[in-house]
Design an enzyme around this catalytic site. Structure first.
Site, PDB file in Angstrom:
ATOM      1  N   LYS A  82       0.675  -1.310   0.019  1.00 40.86           N
ATOM      2  CA  LYS A  82      -0.137  -0.119   0.078  1.00 40.86           C
ATOM      3  C   LYS A  82       0.925   1.168  -0.001  1.00 40.86           C
ATOM      4  CE  LYS A  82      -3.966   2.018   2.867  1.00 40.86           C
ATOM      5  NZ  LYS A  82      -4.807   1.261   3.913  1.00 40.86           N
ATOM      6  N   SER A 157      -9.580   1.131   2.902  1.00 43.04           N
ATOM      7  CA  SER A 157      -8.757   2.141   2.168  1.00 43.04           C
ATOM      8  C   SER A 157      -7.600   1.145   1.360  1.00 43.04           C
ATOM      9  CB  SER A 157      -8.005   3.130   3.116  1.00 43.04           C
ATOM     10  OG  SER A 157      -7.120   2.456   4.000  1.00 43.04           O
ATOM     11  N   SER A 181     -10.021  -1.606   6.906  1.00 42.02           N
ATOM     12  CA  SER A 181      -9.372  -1.154   5.588  1.00 42.02           C
ATOM     13  C   SER A 181      -8.599  -2.390   5.083  1.00 42.02           C
ATOM     14  CB  SER A 181      -8.631  -0.077   5.943  1.00 42.02           C
ATOM     15  OG  SER A 181      -9.240   0.906   5.793  1.00 42.02           O
TER      16      SER A 181
END
Length: 473
Positions: A82, A157, A181
């Site tokens: 990420k 996310s 997330s």
């Protein structure tokens, strides 16, 4: 094995093939880069693809094999992370291309460094909602759900992390989880998402969303892969004083023949309140399989929704505002609409609410810990529905309004366990009638990540329709 099959091979299997000389690191990297070039334009998993870096690392990995060097457990395996993890010499924008334009860290986050020390090859940085909040920045092409790229959300996310794992665009990925997330995008994209115990994995070099709630963990295609990644990244870190003084778990989940002696907690209201019937049915089916294999179901009662959501909001709002103290309001115009809207609201909150929220959070954690005196694991859904339709920022801003609790209520099935700091895992559990992935969630006591992985690995065997691939080609 063709290249697409190689890209869908499990991390454990691919690592073994590389060590045995059946697949070279260069072959593995080339297979993933070719698939990314072909498939990623439809799903936008990557924000930054580090092709040259990956090719160089693959050559070094091959040279190490030729020399007979000691090899790490992920030697030559292509992974991605990420975009809120710092990566030396590689852009880190946290999904905010204006606020962090040109940000190239000089040091790599501990979790990523440990993956590379284990031999993993970094393919690039994965898409995410802006600063790990709710929506993607309008200057980026939002990540898309690989099962319904035209009209369904991949979750947030860690959207790109789940998409890349589910779509065969990385062998495994890293994400972060503050309210949902890791587990929500994993559930909606048909992957395994592991939120370890808070502090089990270092948050050094990870841009915070809400520091006391943030967890770092893997998104993978199998439970065994999640266990292997946790083995590589977990453990104390002097750069992050909040890490637990607990050794990394074993590289493989402890094997189980059945669930005899396992007490499974079940809160009927928590499982069913506002949850779509097909999601409830999947969770009941998982419970039935555990019972058939010897588990005992024990009724439990989780804390009240409204008081819990208030506690989370009081902690979250002030901590997110603090994380952006050096950027907002000076750079307000560079943020996307919802993140800017939220920061303006959070700036108006009395920071003293954080003190009371933190006290209530401690009491909440103690209550959840006492629950695990009576049960070994809790079983529940991950989300109230399968992947939601895509909605625009204006709609989300209206839902958000002036109160973050409006959004937190939607993530109650996951955010409870960020507040509790417990380990939790999202496990694929077949598909709905419209072809969207279903999932269930297992939760265990703080610090018992090994138990969670053992139970999840056994339950995974019972999951329906394993191995189906998204209809991307």
């Amino acid at each position: 094995m063709n290249r697409d099959d190689l890209c869908y091979d499990s991390t454990v299997s691919l690592a073994g093939r590389i060590r045995a000389g059946e697949v070279s690191p260069t072959d593995a990297v080339h297979a993933y880069l070719e698939r990314i070039e072909r498939v990623d334009p439809a799903v936008h998993a990557y924000l930054h693809l580090a092709s040259d870096h990956a090719r160089r690392a693959a050559r070094r990995a091959e040279q190490a094999l030729a020399r007979g060097d000691d090899l790490g457990p992920l030697h030559g395996v292509p992974i991605a992370v990420k975009d809120l993890f710092d990566t030396a010499g590689m852009p880190t924008t946290c999904g905010s291309p204006r606020v962090l334009r040109g940000n190239v860290p000089t040091r790599t986050a501990t979790a990523v460094a440990r993956l590379e020390q284990a031999g993993a090859i970094l393919l690039g940085k994965l898409h995410m909602t802006e600063f790990a909040f709710i929506t993607h920045h309008p200057d980026t092409q939002a990540a898309r759900n690989p099962w319904a790229a035209a009209d369904r959300s991949p979750g947030g996310s860690s959207s790109g992390s789940a998409v890349a794992a589910a779509a065969g665009l990385a062998s495994a990925t890293l994400g972060s989880d503050t309210a949902a997330s890791i587990r929500l995008p994993a559930a909606w994209c048909g992957a395994v998402g592991l939120k370890p115990t808070w502090g089990r994995v270092s948050r050094d070099g990870v841009f915070p969303l809400s520091a006391s709630l943030d967890h770092v963990g893997p998104i993978t295609r199998t439970v065994a892969d999640a266990a292997l990644l946790l083995h590589c990244i977990a453990g104390p870190d002097p750069r992050d004083p909040s890490t637990r003084h607990q050794a990394a778990p074993a590289a493989e989940p402890a094997p189980r023949d059945d669930f005899r002696g396992v007490r499974v907690g079940w809160d009927e209201d928590f499982v069913t309140m506002g949850v779509m019937p097909n999601v409830v049915a999947a969770t009941r089916a998982a419970r039935a399989r555990m019972e058939a294999l010897g588990a005992t179901v024990v009724p439990v009662a989780l804390p009240d929704l409204e008081s819990t959501v208030t506690t989370i909001a009081d902690v979250f709002d002030v901590e997110m505002r603090a994380a952006h103290a050096g950027l907002y309001p000076e750079r307000a115009s560079d943020y996307g609409p919802l993140t800017r809207h939220a920061l303006a609201r959070f700036a108006a909150r009395d920071p003293l609410v954080h003190i009371e929220g933190a006290i209530r959070a401690r009491a909440f954690r103690q209550r959840i810990d006492r629950m695990f005196d009576e049960v070994d694991a809790l079983l529940c859904p991950v989300a109230a529905l399968t992947a939601s339709p895509l909605v625009d920022d204006e709609t989300i801003i209206r839902i958000f309004g002036d109160d973050h609790r409006n959004v937190l209520r939607l993530t109650r099935l996951t955010s409870y366990f960020d507040l509790a700091a417990t380990p939790a895992i999202s496990l694929p559990w077949g598909f709905a009638e419209d072809g969207l992935p279903l999932a269930v969630q297992l939760v265990t006591r703080v610090g018992s990540d090994e138990k969670l992985l053992s139970l999840a690995a056994r339950l995974e065997v019972e999951a329906p329709d394993r191995g189906r691939r998204p209809p991307l080609e």
